[in-house]
Design an enzyme around this catalytic site. Structure first.
Site, PDB file in Angstrom:
ATOM      1  N   CYS A  87      31.589  26.568   4.766  1.00 27.96           N
ATOM      2  CA  CYS A  87      32.666  26.940   5.693  1.00 27.96           C
ATOM      3  C   CYS A  87      32.194  27.089   7.122  1.00 27.96           C
ATOM      4  O   CYS A  87      32.871  26.638   8.059  1.00 27.96           O
ATOM      5  CB  CYS A  87      33.363  28.206   5.216  1.00 27.96           C
ATOM      6  SG  CYS A  87      32.348  29.718   5.285  1.00 27.96           S
ATOM      7  N   HIS A 125      33.538  34.279   5.206  1.00 25.23           N
ATOM      8  CA  HIS A 125      34.220  32.995   5.308  1.00 25.23           C
ATOM      9  C   HIS A 125      34.738  32.817   6.729  1.00 25.23           C
ATOM     10  O   HIS A 125      35.171  33.779   7.377  1.00 25.23           O
ATOM     11  CB  HIS A 125      35.388  32.946   4.320  1.00 25.23           C
ATOM     12  CG  HIS A 125      36.092  31.617   4.280  1.00 25.23           C
ATOM     13  ND1 HIS A 125      35.473  30.452   3.906  1.00 25.23           N
ATOM     14  CD2 HIS A 125      37.375  31.273   4.585  1.00 25.23           C
ATOM     15  CE1 HIS A 125      36.338  29.446   3.974  1.00 25.23           C
ATOM     16  NE2 HIS A 125      37.494  29.918   4.395  1.00 25.23           N
ATOM     17  N   ASP A 139      41.834  24.969   7.254  1.00 25.90           N
ATOM     18  CA  ASP A 139      40.594  25.371   6.590  1.00 25.90           C
ATOM     19  C   ASP A 139      40.048  24.202   5.774  1.00 25.90           C
ATOM     20  O   ASP A 139      40.492  23.951   4.653  1.00 25.90           O
ATOM     21  CB  ASP A 139      40.858  26.576   5.689  1.00 25.90           C
ATOM     22  CG  ASP A 139      39.574  27.203   5.153  1.00 25.90           C
ATOM     23  OD1 ASP A 139      38.505  26.574   5.314  1.00 25.90           O
ATOM     24  OD2 ASP A 139      39.642  28.300   4.577  1.00 25.90           O
TER      25      ASP A 139
END
Length: 294
Positions: A87, A125, A139
């Site tokens: 991420c 995250h 995302d």
């Protein structure tokens, strides 16, 4: 989104991404040849192109190789060397590209499994908010499951073979459920600028602490249309609409073949990592501990 405004957001993004990189090279990396304009259609097309081209993976973390938290390092990893990322890398590069095109982008810190882990999960995250006619969650770094941007409002969206459900928590967070309403896999966030120091702290923990899932388990994920592939150590799962299948890999050569053929990746230290991979497999799948490992 409170006090966050377009000018403040744009200034923050440009400060973070104040370096010269090649946008055309990134667009070529994700096989995107459409228009580069700041609208929802382009955002969704870029989002889908990225997750179908760039695998989510933690090979460097699992192998103990140095991992640097910076745009330059992430760009080199994903664009120049045609590897994948997790991420912090995926959404950093994606957010930079969106800002270069002209989108109003905000980096947000989130907490995967905050529902069970509590506030200590926050910062584990990185995701993005994009402001258009409304705010959207973008995302590309949550395991390649989210296909397109999700409006920041309660509801369910289809990302076949999975559904995503956006909900509000009692303590004022947004919660994204991967798998539909109430699904266990989720992350929480607030619609505000990320605490970059907290992101850096959680990044460091996840790449060094033996209790980190990224440190313990070799992982790779990618989407091919409506097929979603997940490699966890020796197990390859293929999820499709309405069904899924699993395959256990019994030799380093099999794992290497899957990494190359499915994810477009190479792991140069696979032979050395094999005992660690097998030990972790026994922890995750104790019922299969008597199976031959090659």
């Amino acid at each position: 989104m409170g006090a966050r405004g377009p000018l403040a957001c744009a200034a923050t993004v440009r400060h973070l991404f104040a370096m010269t990189l090649d946008l055309d090279a990134y667009l070529k990396r994700i096989a995107y040849d459409g228009p580069a304009r700041a609208d929802l259609e382009t955002l969704n097309a870029l989002h889908e192109a990225h997750i179908n081209a760039v695998p989510f993976e933690n090979l460097d973390v699992h192998a103990g190789r140095p991992v640097t938290l910076s745009l330059e390092a992430a760009y080199d990893e994903i664009v120049t060397r045609h590897k994948g990322g997790w991420c912090y890398e995926m959404n950093t590069v994606f957010g930079w590209a969106l800002a270069e095109i002209g989108f109003d982008v905000t980096r947000i810190g989130a907490g995967v499994r905050r529902a069970s882990l509590g506030d200590e999960a926050m910062g584990n995250h990185l995701a993005l908010l994009v402001r258009l006619d409304r705010d959207y969650l973008a995302d590309v770094g949550f395991g390649s499951t989210q296909v397109t941007a999700i409006p920041l409002e309660e509801g369910v969206t289809d990302h076949a073979p999975v559904r995503m459900a956006m909900a509000r928590t009692e303590d004022g967070y947004w919660r994204l459920h991967e798998g539909g309403p109430g699904a266990v896999m989720s992350y929480d966030f607030r619609a505000e600028l990320a605490d970059e120091a907290l992101l850096a702290e959680r990044h460091a923990w996840q790449i060094t602490d033996p209790n980190s899932i990224f440190y313990k388990t070799l992982s790779a994920k990618i989407r091919r249309g409506t097929k979603h592939f997940t490699l966890r150590g020796r197990v390859l799962e293929t999820q499709m609409p309405g069904r899924s299948q699993q395959r256990t890999l019994n030799t380093p050569e099999e794992v290497s073949g899957v990494l190359n053929d499915v994810f477009g990746l190479e792991e140069p230290d696979l032979e050395a990592l094999w005992p660690k991979i097998c030990a972790r497999h026994k922890q995750l799948f104790p019922h299969a501990s008597r199976q031959p490992v090659g």
